[in-house]
Design a protein around this motif. Structure first.
Motif, PDB file in Angstrom:
ATOM      1  N   HIS A   1      -5.187   2.796  -3.661  1.00 30.57           N
ATOM      2  CA  HIS A   1      -5.404   4.172  -3.219  1.00 30.57           C
ATOM      3  C   HIS A   1      -6.635   4.806  -3.848  1.00 30.57           C
ATOM      4  O   HIS A   1      -6.854   6.006  -3.704  1.00 30.57           O
TER       5      HIS A   1
ATOM      6  N   ARG B   1      -6.740  10.582   6.969  1.00 33.13           N
ATOM      7  CA  ARG B   1      -6.787  11.125   5.621  1.00 33.13           C
ATOM      8  C   ARG B   1      -7.361  12.537   5.623  1.00 33.13           C
ATOM      9  O   ARG B   1      -6.868  13.424   4.912  1.00 33.13           O
TER      10      ARG B   1
ATOM     11  N   GLU C   1       1.973   4.940  -4.487  1.00 31.18           N
ATOM     12  CA  GLU C   1       0.821   5.820  -4.272  1.00 31.18           C
ATOM     13  C   GLU C   1      -0.130   5.819  -5.467  1.00 31.18           C
ATOM     14  O   GLU C   1      -1.256   6.294  -5.372  1.00 31.18           O
TER      15      GLU C   1
ATOM     16  N   TYR D   1       0.829  -1.203   0.000  1.00 31.98           N
ATOM     17  CA  TYR D   1       0.000   0.000   0.000  1.00 31.98           C
ATOM     18  C   TYR D   1       0.866   1.257   0.000  1.00 31.98           C
ATOM     19  O   TYR D   1       0.653   2.172  -0.812  1.00 31.98           O
ATOM     20  N   TYR D   2       1.841   1.320   0.900  1.00 28.09           N
ATOM     21  CA  TYR D   2       2.658   2.518   1.025  1.00 28.09           C
ATOM     22  C   TYR D   2       3.753   2.606  -0.037  1.00 28.09           C
ATOM     23  O   TYR D   2       4.342   3.671  -0.232  1.00 28.09           O
TER      24      TYR D   2
ATOM     25  N   GLU E   1      -9.721   1.805  -1.228  1.00 27.27           N
ATOM     26  CA  GLU E   1      -8.885   2.142  -0.085  1.00 27.27           C
ATOM     27  C   GLU E   1      -9.578   1.745   1.222  1.00 27.27           C
ATOM     28  O   GLU E   1      -8.938   1.206   2.136  1.00 27.27           O
TER      29      GLU E   1
END
Length: 339
Positions: free
Chosen positions: A33, A94, A28, A24-25, A38
């Motif tokens: 995402h 977020r 991007e 996930y990280y 998400e």
């Protein structure tokens, strides 16, 4: 099923959770995402990690008897709660990450004076109600018309009286541009804004670019990216320099460098860089003096850290104290010098 669960290794299962987070990280631009995907990712990941640490027989917490056993229905309910808590936590993070100081800054010295009119105030009130899920609309009205249609109709009605009315709406603090872009990004909406670009001042352009860039799906929405590039390419000379500086003053990683080199595809990136280089050459040619842009650190350079690690080590002033004379120094360093 219970036998299969008992054979699962804690290390392998925890490794799967860590791998999911790295996936996930690590990118991007990945599909993880995108909007609803998400939320699904964070629900599944948190539910999986809750299962690994709290219910897997080989978990250290189980082995050390720090947890009590629960039944199947209770276990499923707890996993669902863990997943929902993960989605809630991510949503809060977020929202904090997407908040922009540029949208809250008072930039009246740079902005074109917008006259408040009855038409503009009506449109502002309509948009504020729509964006805040105002309950004043009737049930039938909400069911038969989407928010996108209502927003576009309100802006069109305002624009029919002149572009200055819409520009007032876009710069009014009652209208959250970040939320506005999250509700509507249709071609009709973007076409309406593009028609207003020649009338926009630098502050309006900067706030629109900032609001568009912070949208979750900005990476994937070509029409939104092209709108941002249009705002850049319609800005020239020293106004472009001011626009770039405004985008760099948001106080976080949503800045000009990220926009150009991370958020835009290659063809649009080259279009922006070519325009910036061309206008930069024109500004230098029109100014005989040496143009400077001063870059400075913040902690223990502009503000004192108060000795708080990891910001810095200077304890001579309270934390957050502006160093005496530092603004005057930076102002002199940035002053245009004769050639």
């Amino acid at each position: 099923m219970d036998g299969f669960v008992e054979e699962l290794s804690f290390n392998w299962c925890a490794g799967i959770g860590v791998a999911a987070l790295l996936l996930y990280y690590g990118d991007e631009r990945s599909v993880l995402h995108r909007g609803a995907m998400e939320n699904i990712f964070w629900f599944c990941t948190n539910a999986w990690l809750a299962f690994v640490f709290f219910f897997l027989p080989s978990s250290p917490l189980i082995q050390l008897r720090l947890l009590i056993n629960v039944g199947g229905a209770d276990k499923m309910a707890l996993l669902i709660l863990a997943g929902l808590a993960g989605v809630k936590s991510h949503t809060k993070r977020r929202s904090a990450r997407l908040s922009s100081s540029l949208q809250r800054s008072n930039l009246q010295e740079l902005a074109k004076l917008q006259t408040e009119t009855v038409t503009a105030r009506i449109a502002t009130s309509q948009l504020a109600n729509i964006l805040s899920n105002h309950k004043g609309f009737s049930w039938f009205f909400r069911r038969t018309r989407s928010k996108q249609d209502m927003i576009v109709e309100a802006l069109r009605g305002c624009c029919s009286h002149g572009p200055e009315h819409v520009l007032y709406v876009l710069n009014c603090w009652d209208v959250d541009l970040l939320k506005l872009f999250s509700k509507v990004r249709s071609p009709d909406f973007l076409d309406l804004l593009q028609g207003l670009v020649p009338e926009m001042d630098i502050v309006t352009k900067a706030r629109l670019i900032d609001a568009a860039q912070r949208q979750i799906d900005f990476f994937f929405e070509r029409c939104l990216q092209e709108f941002v590039v249009e705002l850049f390419c319609q800005t020239r000379g020293k106004e472009l320099t001011t626009l770039k500086n405004l985008l760099d003053e948001g106080g976080d990683f949503y800045n000009l460098h990220k926009l150009v080199f991370s958020d835009l595809p290659e063809d649009l990136r080259q279009a922006v860089l070519t325009h910036i280089e061309k206008e930069g050459d024109a500004v230098r040619a029109a100014n005989a003096g040496l143009l400077r842009k001063v870059l400075s650190d913040i902690d223990d350079t502009l503000f004192c850290s108060g000795g708080h690690f990891p910001a810095g080590a200077d304890k001579r002033f309270p934390k957050g104290q502006l160093y005496p004379g530092v603004l005057a120094l930076l102002r002199e360093l940035g002053r245009q010098q004769p050639s």
